[in-house]
Motif scaffolding. Sequence first.
Motif, PDB file in Angstrom:
ATOM      1  N   LEU A  49       0.641  -0.038   2.487  1.00  0.00           N
ATOM      2  CA  LEU A  49       1.247  -0.295   1.184  1.00  0.00           C
ATOM      3  C   LEU A  49       0.542  -1.518   0.608  1.00  0.00           C
ATOM      4  CD1 LEU A  49       3.470  -0.323  -1.053  1.00  0.00           C
ATOM      5  CD2 LEU A  49       4.899  -1.590   0.561  1.00  0.00           C
ATOM      6  N   MET A  50      -0.001  -1.396  -0.599  1.00  0.00           N
ATOM      7  CA  MET A  50      -0.676  -2.511  -1.242  1.00  0.00           C
ATOM      8  C   MET A  50       0.274  -3.198  -2.212  1.00  0.00           C
ATOM      9  SD  MET A  50      -4.188  -2.551  -3.564  1.00  0.00           S
ATOM     10  CE  MET A  50      -5.228  -2.038  -2.199  1.00  0.00           C
ATOM     11  N   VAL A  51       0.230  -4.536  -2.226  1.00  0.00           N
ATOM     12  CA  VAL A  51       1.030  -5.321  -3.165  1.00  0.00           C
ATOM     13  C   VAL A  51       0.081  -6.149  -4.029  1.00  0.00           C
ATOM     14  CG1 VAL A  51       2.778  -7.104  -3.452  1.00  0.00           C
ATOM     15  CG2 VAL A  51       2.997  -5.420  -1.606  1.00  0.00           C
ATOM     16  N   ASP A  52       0.068  -5.852  -5.310  1.00  0.00           N
ATOM     17  CA  ASP A  52      -0.866  -6.419  -6.272  1.00  0.00           C
ATOM     18  C   ASP A  52      -2.303  -6.094  -5.848  1.00  0.00           C
ATOM     19  OD1 ASP A  52       1.079  -7.285  -8.034  1.00  0.00           O
ATOM     20  OD2 ASP A  52       1.264  -9.249  -7.109  1.00  0.00           O
ATOM     21  N   SER A  53      -3.263  -6.519  -6.674  1.00  0.00           N
ATOM     22  CA  SER A  53      -4.617  -5.998  -6.438  1.00  0.00           C
ATOM     23  C   SER A  53      -5.717  -6.947  -6.884  1.00  0.00           C
ATOM     24  CB  SER A  53      -4.769  -4.667  -7.187  1.00  0.00           C
ATOM     25  OG  SER A  53      -4.438  -4.831  -8.562  1.00  0.00           O
ATOM     26  N   GLY A  54      -5.344  -8.161  -7.257  1.00  0.00           N
ATOM     27  CA  GLY A  54      -6.358  -9.099  -7.704  1.00  0.00           C
ATOM     28  C   GLY A  54      -6.877  -8.772  -9.084  1.00  0.00           C
ATOM     29  N   GLY A  55      -7.905  -9.530  -9.504  1.00  0.00           N
ATOM     30  CA  GLY A  55      -8.336  -9.462 -10.886  1.00  0.00           C
ATOM     31  C   GLY A  55      -9.552  -8.620 -11.193  1.00  0.00           C
ATOM     32  N   GLY A  56     -10.022  -7.802 -10.265  1.00  0.00           N
ATOM     33  CA  GLY A  56     -11.197  -6.994 -10.576  1.00  0.00           C
ATOM     34  C   GLY A  56     -11.634  -6.136  -9.414  1.00  0.00           C
ATOM     35  N   ASP A  93      -5.728   6.173   3.321  1.00  0.00           N
ATOM     36  CA  ASP A  93      -4.562   5.665   4.043  1.00  0.00           C
ATOM     37  C   ASP A  93      -3.679   4.782   3.159  1.00  0.00           C
ATOM     38  OD1 ASP A  93      -5.432   6.978   6.286  1.00  0.00           O
ATOM     39  OD2 ASP A  93      -6.241   5.195   7.281  1.00  0.00           O
ATOM     40  N   ILE A  94      -4.056   4.656   1.878  1.00  0.00           N
ATOM     41  CA  ILE A  94      -3.250   3.883   0.925  1.00  0.00           C
ATOM     42  C   ILE A  94      -2.620   4.853  -0.077  1.00  0.00           C
ATOM     43  CG2 ILE A  94      -3.241   2.032  -0.794  1.00  0.00           C
ATOM     44  CD1 ILE A  94      -5.868   1.030   0.449  1.00  0.00           C
ATOM     45  N   HIS A  95      -1.308   4.975  -0.032  1.00  0.00           N
ATOM     46  CA  HIS A  95      -0.625   5.919  -0.924  1.00  0.00           C
ATOM     47  C   HIS A  95       0.413   5.247  -1.819  1.00  0.00           C
ATOM     48  CE1 HIS A  95      -2.333   9.706   0.576  1.00  0.00           C
ATOM     49  NE2 HIS A  95      -2.420   9.065   1.730  1.00  0.00           N
TER      50      HIS A  95
END
Length: 269
Positions: free
Chosen positions: A32-39, A55-57
């Motif tokens: 699970l990804m939380v936020d993603s940075g600026g680029g 593997d990221i859904h």
Amino acid sequence: MGIELIMLGTGHAMVTKCYNTCFLLKKEDEYLMVDSGGGNGIMSQLEKLGVPYTDIHNLIVTHGHTDHILGAIWIIRKIAMMMTAKQYPGKFTIYCHDEVVKTIQTFCELLFPKKFLKFIGDGIYIQEVTDGEQLDIMGIKTEFFDIQSTKKKQFGFKFTFDDGKTLACLGDEPYNEANKQYIQNCDWMLSEAYCLYADREKFKPYKKHHSTALDAGKCAEKLNIKNLLLYHTEDTNLENRKKLYTDEAKSVFSGNVFVPYDLEKIRIK
């Protein structure tokens, strides 16, 4: 069943020596990804870790500031490209409040070709969440809450794992008493710490609606937190950041303090 937190980035919006604050939560072989940075630096961070997009859904975007949302456009583009080639199984869901929904949709409509846009709503879903809403994400009870920001609408969240352990993410602003029910007594609290209290005159965190390592430590002690993780910092002294921030927070907090570097992995349970 182990849960691991992997920091993709640990810096504030304008850092150049590390990546913007965002992270992965790993449960078995799913992320699970939380936020993603600026680029598109987010793609480099994932490559360094060897994390496959398949593997990221799930992705949570807390708010619409550039250093939290723009990386999501690259993730969407990559997954849409993989879906075009039939290389991405299943669906990809982005959880965010209404303003972020609109921002992401607008970016996609302006920047993506039709061959990628066709997956928005059909394989790639931008799901609006509301204040107080509870969802099951990746088998984890997830509660969203409005942090009551005076800058830009922002949501934090609380995870409750299957063994009852809890993790609260405050987003990138200081704790607000309105969210006490979500934060108090948590096993983990993830908090921004823009700089050291000793450096407050230099970095002026309070004018930017941020706090210091000392402030975060005091807050964690008051809320009976067991483990405090600090991120969203300045990057002028990365070599010594871990010790300096840890020592300052520990001077007022009796629990465990973690000040991770980019790509560092921390066992949550």
